[in-house]
Design a protein around this motif. Structure first.
Motif, PDB file in Angstrom:
ATOM      1  N   MET A  33      -3.159  10.570  -1.011  1.00  0.00           N
ATOM      2  CA  MET A  33      -4.075  10.642   0.114  1.00  0.00           C
ATOM      3  C   MET A  33      -3.821  11.960   0.841  1.00  0.00           C
ATOM      4  O   MET A  33      -2.666  12.281   1.160  1.00  0.00           O
ATOM      5  N   CYS A  34      -4.874  12.723   1.109  1.00  0.00           N
ATOM      6  CA  CYS A  34      -4.720  14.027   1.763  1.00  0.00           C
ATOM      7  C   CYS A  34      -4.257  13.837   3.213  1.00  0.00           C
ATOM      8  O   CYS A  34      -4.313  12.738   3.771  1.00  0.00           O
ATOM      9  N   ASN A  35      -3.801  14.906   3.820  1.00  0.00           N
ATOM     10  CA  ASN A  35      -3.260  14.846   5.179  1.00  0.00           C
ATOM     11  C   ASN A  35      -4.313  14.437   6.202  1.00  0.00           C
ATOM     12  O   ASN A  35      -4.012  13.706   7.139  1.00  0.00           O
ATOM     13  N   GLU A  36      -5.557  14.910   6.042  1.00  0.00           N
ATOM     14  CA  GLU A  36      -6.609  14.554   7.004  1.00  0.00           C
ATOM     15  C   GLU A  36      -6.906  13.059   6.977  1.00  0.00           C
ATOM     16  O   GLU A  36      -7.026  12.419   8.026  1.00  0.00           O
ATOM     17  N   CYS A  37      -7.025  12.490   5.784  1.00  0.00           N
ATOM     18  CA  CYS A  37      -7.300  11.056   5.668  1.00  0.00           C
ATOM     19  C   CYS A  37      -6.119  10.234   6.177  1.00  0.00           C
ATOM     20  O   CYS A  37      -6.307   9.223   6.855  1.00  0.00           O
ATOM     21  N   SER A  38      -4.926  10.658   5.860  1.00  0.00           N
ATOM     22  CA  SER A  38      -3.740   9.944   6.306  1.00  0.00           C
ATOM     23  C   SER A  38      -3.629   9.932   7.831  1.00  0.00           C
ATOM     24  O   SER A  38      -3.361   8.888   8.433  1.00  0.00           O
ATOM     25  N   SER A  39      -3.867  11.076   8.459  1.00  0.00           N
ATOM     26  CA  SER A  39      -3.782  11.132   9.924  1.00  0.00           C
ATOM     27  C   SER A  39      -4.911  10.344  10.573  1.00  0.00           C
ATOM     28  O   SER A  39      -4.711   9.694  11.600  1.00  0.00           O
ATOM     29  N   ARG A  40      -6.100  10.347   9.959  1.00  0.00           N
ATOM     30  CA  ARG A  40      -7.221   9.585  10.506  1.00  0.00           C
ATOM     31  C   ARG A  40      -6.936   8.088  10.444  1.00  0.00           C
ATOM     32  O   ARG A  40      -7.176   7.359  11.414  1.00  0.00           O
ATOM     33  N   ILE A  41      -6.380   7.611   9.341  1.00  0.00           N
ATOM     34  CA  ILE A  41      -6.052   6.197   9.204  1.00  0.00           C
ATOM     35  C   ILE A  41      -4.950   5.806  10.182  1.00  0.00           C
ATOM     36  O   ILE A  41      -5.008   4.750  10.818  1.00  0.00           O
ATOM     37  N   THR A  42      -3.949   6.661  10.333  1.00  0.00           N
ATOM     38  CA  THR A  42      -2.865   6.395  11.278  1.00  0.00           C
ATOM     39  C   THR A  42      -3.389   6.295  12.701  1.00  0.00           C
ATOM     40  O   THR A  42      -3.025   5.376  13.448  1.00  0.00           O
ATOM     41  N   LYS A  43      -4.271   7.213  13.085  1.00  0.00           N
ATOM     42  CA  LYS A  43      -4.820   7.224  14.440  1.00  0.00           C
ATOM     43  C   LYS A  43      -5.652   5.968  14.699  1.00  0.00           C
ATOM     44  O   LYS A  43      -5.518   5.323  15.744  1.00  0.00           O
ATOM     45  N   ARG A  44      -6.476   5.579  13.745  1.00  0.00           N
ATOM     46  CA  ARG A  44      -7.323   4.398  13.932  1.00  0.00           C
ATOM     47  C   ARG A  44      -6.498   3.106  13.931  1.00  0.00           C
ATOM     48  O   ARG A  44      -6.804   2.177  14.682  1.00  0.00           O
ATOM     49  N   THR A  45      -5.467   3.044  13.107  1.00  0.00           N
ATOM     50  CA  THR A  45      -4.606   1.863  13.083  1.00  0.00           C
ATOM     51  C   THR A  45      -3.869   1.720  14.406  1.00  0.00           C
ATOM     52  O   THR A  45      -3.775   0.615  14.960  1.00  0.00           O
ATOM     53  N   ASN A  46      -3.350   2.810  14.930  1.00  0.00           N
ATOM     54  CA  ASN A  46      -2.661   2.763  16.224  1.00  0.00           C
ATOM     55  C   ASN A  46      -3.612   2.359  17.335  1.00  0.00           C
ATOM     56  O   ASN A  46      -3.226   1.641  18.262  1.00  0.00           O
ATOM     57  N   THR A  51      -5.247  -2.354  21.077  1.00  0.00           N
ATOM     58  CA  THR A  51      -6.203  -3.301  21.635  1.00  0.00           C
ATOM     59  C   THR A  51      -5.598  -4.687  21.787  1.00  0.00           C
ATOM     60  O   THR A  51      -6.081  -5.476  22.592  1.00  0.00           O
ATOM     61  N   GLY A  52      -4.579  -4.999  21.013  1.00  0.00           N
ATOM     62  CA  GLY A  52      -3.960  -6.309  21.080  1.00  0.00           C
ATOM     63  C   GLY A  52      -4.566  -7.305  20.115  1.00  0.00           C
ATOM     64  O   GLY A  52      -4.097  -8.440  20.010  1.00  0.00           O
ATOM     65  N   ASN A  53      -5.629  -6.946  19.420  1.00  0.00           N
ATOM     66  CA  ASN A  53      -6.275  -7.851  18.470  1.00  0.00           C
ATOM     67  C   ASN A  53      -5.790  -7.644  17.045  1.00  0.00           C
ATOM     68  O   ASN A  53      -6.306  -8.272  16.131  1.00  0.00           O
ATOM     69  N   PHE A  54      -4.826  -6.795  16.849  1.00  0.00           N
ATOM     70  CA  PHE A  54      -4.332  -6.468  15.518  1.00  0.00           C
ATOM     71  C   PHE A  54      -3.192  -7.402  15.164  1.00  0.00           C
ATOM     72  O   PHE A  54      -2.236  -7.550  15.909  1.00  0.00           O
ATOM     73  N   LYS A  55      -3.297  -8.087  14.026  1.00  0.00           N
ATOM     74  CA  LYS A  55      -2.238  -8.973  13.562  1.00  0.00           C
ATOM     75  C   LYS A  55      -1.747  -8.449  12.225  1.00  0.00           C
ATOM     76  O   LYS A  55      -2.530  -8.216  11.320  1.00  0.00           O
ATOM     77  N   LEU A  56      -0.461  -8.288  12.104  1.00  0.00           N
ATOM     78  CA  LEU A  56       0.152  -7.838  10.874  1.00  0.00           C
ATOM     79  C   LEU A  56       0.690  -9.054  10.137  1.00  0.00           C
ATOM     80  O   LEU A  56       1.606  -9.721  10.602  1.00  0.00           O
ATOM     81  N   TYR A  57       0.080  -9.368   8.998  1.00  0.00           N
ATOM     82  CA  TYR A  57       0.492 -10.520   8.216  1.00  0.00           C
ATOM     83  C   TYR A  57       1.515 -10.078   7.184  1.00  0.00           C
ATOM     84  O   TYR A  57       1.268  -9.187   6.396  1.00  0.00           O
TER      85      TYR A  57
END
Length: 66
Positions: A33-46, A51-57
């Motif tokens: 995964m390129c750096n741009e995609c990786s940073s975008r996914i990290t930012k959106r996941t954070n 929001t408090g609606n994220f559950k890690l199973y």
């Protein structure tokens, strides 16, 4: 070594002797995964975690059964 990002299909070159190149050669299940995609996914996941609606199973370990 030429690699292709699994998300945006951008082709990049990485060092043949790098740790990432070795992992990609030896374990075909690993994807690049390129750096741009990786940073975008990290930012959106954070943002979702904040929001408090994220559950890690996670799978249960033996310690959880006690």
């Amino acid at each position: 070594m030429r690699v292709k990002c699994v998300i945006c299909d951008k082709i990049e070159a990485i060092e043949d002797e790098s740790l990432e190149a070795k992992r990609l050669r030896n374990r075909p299940i690993h994807t690049y995964m390129c750096n741009e995609c990786s940073s975008r996914i990290t930012k959106r996941t954070n943002a979702r975690i904040d929001t408090g609606n994220f559950k890690l199973y996670r799978t249960k370990s033996e310690k959880d059964d006690w």
